[in-house]
Write an enzyme that holds these catalytic residues in place. Structure first.
Site, PDB file in Angstrom:
ATOM      1  N   LEU A 202      74.863  25.832  -6.275  1.00 31.51           N
ATOM      2  CA  LEU A 202      75.024  25.894  -7.725  1.00 31.51           C
ATOM      3  C   LEU A 202      75.399  24.542  -8.332  1.00 31.51           C
ATOM      4  O   LEU A 202      74.979  24.208  -9.437  1.00 31.51           O
ATOM      5  CB  LEU A 202      76.112  26.926  -8.045  1.00 31.51           C
ATOM      6  CG  LEU A 202      76.280  27.389  -9.469  1.00 31.51           C
ATOM      7  CD1 LEU A 202      74.976  27.942 -10.033  1.00 31.51           C
ATOM      8  CD2 LEU A 202      77.363  28.469  -9.527  1.00 31.51           C
TER       9      LEU A 202
ATOM     10  N   SER B 133      72.295  31.595  -6.764  1.00 28.73           N
ATOM     11  CA  SER B 133      71.731  32.547  -5.795  1.00 28.73           C
ATOM     12  C   SER B 133      72.042  33.989  -6.181  1.00 28.73           C
ATOM     13  O   SER B 133      71.360  34.913  -5.745  1.00 28.73           O
ATOM     14  CB  SER B 133      72.303  32.268  -4.407  1.00 28.73           C
ATOM     15  OG  SER B 133      73.679  32.604  -4.389  1.00 28.73           O
TER      16      SER B 133
ATOM     17  N   ASP C 220      83.200  31.253  -1.943  1.00 31.48           N
ATOM     18  CA  ASP C 220      84.388  31.265  -2.814  1.00 31.48           C
ATOM     19  C   ASP C 220      85.011  32.661  -2.790  1.00 31.48           C
ATOM     20  O   ASP C 220      84.311  33.657  -2.919  1.00 31.48           O
ATOM     21  CB  ASP C 220      83.977  30.881  -4.244  1.00 31.48           C
ATOM     22  CG  ASP C 220      83.444  29.450  -4.299  1.00 31.48           C
ATOM     23  OD1 ASP C 220      83.937  28.614  -3.524  1.00 31.48           O
ATOM     24  OD2 ASP C 220      82.522  29.181  -5.097  1.00 31.48           O
TER      25      ASP C 220
ATOM     26  N   GLU D  64      83.356  22.832   5.155  1.00 29.24           N
ATOM     27  CA  GLU D  64      84.479  23.740   4.926  1.00 29.24           C
ATOM     28  C   GLU D  64      85.016  24.248   6.277  1.00 29.24           C
ATOM     29  O   GLU D  64      86.234  24.310   6.478  1.00 29.24           O
ATOM     30  CB  GLU D  64      83.999  24.912   4.056  1.00 29.24           C
ATOM     31  CG  GLU D  64      85.103  25.693   3.395  1.00 29.24           C
ATOM     32  CD  GLU D  64      85.972  24.878   2.457  1.00 29.24           C
ATOM     33  OE1 GLU D  64      85.462  23.952   1.806  1.00 29.24           O
ATOM     34  OE2 GLU D  64      87.186  25.167   2.410  1.00 29.24           O
TER      35      GLU D  64
HETATM   36  N1  SAM Z   1      78.965  26.842   2.837  1.00 26.71           N
HETATM   37  C1  SAM Z   1      79.594  25.553   2.601  1.00 26.71           C
HETATM   38  C2  SAM Z   1      80.581  25.220   3.707  1.00 26.71           C
HETATM   39  O1  SAM Z   1      80.863  26.102   4.530  1.00 26.71           O
HETATM   40  O2  SAM Z   1      81.036  24.067   3.749  1.00 26.71           O
HETATM   41  C3  SAM Z   1      80.270  25.486   1.212  1.00 26.71           C
HETATM   42  C4  SAM Z   1      81.441  26.408   1.007  1.00 26.71           C
HETATM   43  S1  SAM Z   1      82.139  26.243  -0.649  1.00 26.71           S
HETATM   44  C5  SAM Z   1      83.720  26.914  -0.507  1.00 26.71           C
HETATM   45  C6  SAM Z   1      81.211  27.451  -1.575  1.00 26.71           C
HETATM   46  C7  SAM Z   1      79.952  26.868  -2.207  1.00 26.71           C
HETATM   47  O3  SAM Z   1      79.178  27.909  -2.817  1.00 26.71           O
HETATM   48  C8  SAM Z   1      80.237  25.842  -3.276  1.00 26.71           C
HETATM   49  O4  SAM Z   1      79.545  24.658  -2.965  1.00 26.71           O
HETATM   50  C9  SAM Z   1      79.715  26.488  -4.557  1.00 26.71           C
HETATM   51  O5  SAM Z   1      79.218  25.555  -5.482  1.00 26.71           O
HETATM   52  C10 SAM Z   1      78.632  27.384  -4.023  1.00 26.71           C
HETATM   53  N2  SAM Z   1      78.313  28.534  -4.888  1.00 26.71           N
HETATM   54  C11 SAM Z   1      79.193  29.352  -5.493  1.00 26.71           C
HETATM   55  N3  SAM Z   1      78.533  30.302  -6.192  1.00 26.71           N
HETATM   56  C12 SAM Z   1      77.216  30.074  -6.026  1.00 26.71           C
HETATM   57  C13 SAM Z   1      76.032  30.705  -6.519  1.00 26.71           C
HETATM   58  N4  SAM Z   1      76.093  31.755  -7.324  1.00 26.71           N
HETATM   59  N5  SAM Z   1      74.828  30.202  -6.142  1.00 26.71           N
HETATM   60  C14 SAM Z   1      74.767  29.121  -5.335  1.00 26.71           C
HETATM   61  N6  SAM Z   1      75.850  28.492  -4.844  1.00 26.71           N
HETATM   62  C15 SAM Z   1      77.060  28.954  -5.189  1.00 26.71           C
END
Ligand code: SAM
Length: 222
Positions: free
Chosen positions: A66, A99, A121, A198
């Site tokens: 996002l 997504s 999240d 993460e």
């Molecule tokens: N998966 C990665 C990791 O394990 O390092 C990133 C984890 S991070 C806590 C969550 C990610 O999900 C963020 O980069 C956020 O921008 C993305 N995100 C949140 N809601 C989303 C959505 N509706 N569509 C796409 N990405 C999203």
């Protein structure tokens, strides 16, 4: 807002020549022969995709993210890897999108073999649970784009979210848990806690993780 990024009106409109230029040098029918099979939802900085690209060099995969700046970072990262490792990382790409809204715009019924939800999240407050990327409603959509036999991988360091994701998958009629032996044999499972930024942060802090890995099953009695 969503209006700032283009959204394909249908999976047939996803431009593979932009994402995988070495594999699809021109537009045309070639595109029908090979499809994206892995999707990393909320891919963040892309660590999982980079790891998967080497493990599955013949499989097309995409990250969905996002945040604009994060998506640009992943694009640059992939381009740099392609430059320093000629012929490699051609099967991996990223797209900026929401997504939770646009999965069916990108993938056809039964197209995906694997979907990843790594450290999503948490949205702790009850009124924000509808924003979670795993829910019974969204699982209907994921079941639609996943092939029978396809796998959903989830992991989190938030216990409550881990239980939530597991209970949604457990309650959904089109998913079943992988057995302990299957988890053991799957090389991808090892990447869940180690490959992403993460995951590495959680590991550095000695945090516990909770994973749920489920298979898309057929809705019909065999
Ligand atoms: N998966 C990665 C990791 O394990 O390092 C990133 C984890 S991070 C806590 C969550 C990610 O999900 C963020 O980069 C956020 O921008 C993305 N995100 C949140 N809601 C989303 C959505 N509706 N569509 C796409 N990405 C999203």
């Amino acid at each position: 807002s969503d209006s700032h990024f283009p959204i394909p009106i249908a999976p047939s409109e996803v431009d593979y020549t932009i994402h995988y230029p070495q594999i699809f040098p021109t537009c045309g029918e070639v595109q029908d022969s090979k499809k994206i099979e892995f999707a990393d939802i909320g891919c963040g900085f892309g660590g999982l995709l980079i790891g998967l690209s080497i493990l599955f060099p013949e499989t097309l995969m995409i990250g969905m993210e996002l945040r604009d700046k994060v998506t640009e970072y992943v694009k640059e990262r992939i381009l740099a890897l392609r430059t320093t490792n000629p012929g490699q990382y051609q099967n991996v790409s990223v797209v900026r999108t929401n997504s939770m809204k646009y999965i069916p715009n990108f993938f056809r019924k039964g197209q995906l073999k694997k979907m990843f939800f790594l450290f999503p999240d948490p949205h702790f407050k009850e009124k924000n649970h509808r924003r979670r990327v795993i829910s019974l409603q969204l699982l209907d959509e994921y079941a639609y784009v996943l092939a029978v036999g396809g796998i959903i991988y989830t992991i989190t360091d938030v216990e409550e979210l881990g239980e939530w994701m597991k209970s949604c998958l457990e309650r959904h009629p089109l998913f079943e848990a992988l057995s302990a032996a299957e988890l053991q044999d799957d090389p991808v499972v090892k990447l869940l806690s180690t490959a992403t930024e993460e995951g590495q942060k959680v590991a550095r802090n000695g945090g516990q993780t909770y994973q749920a890995v489920y298979r898309r099953i057929s809705g019909y009695q065999q």
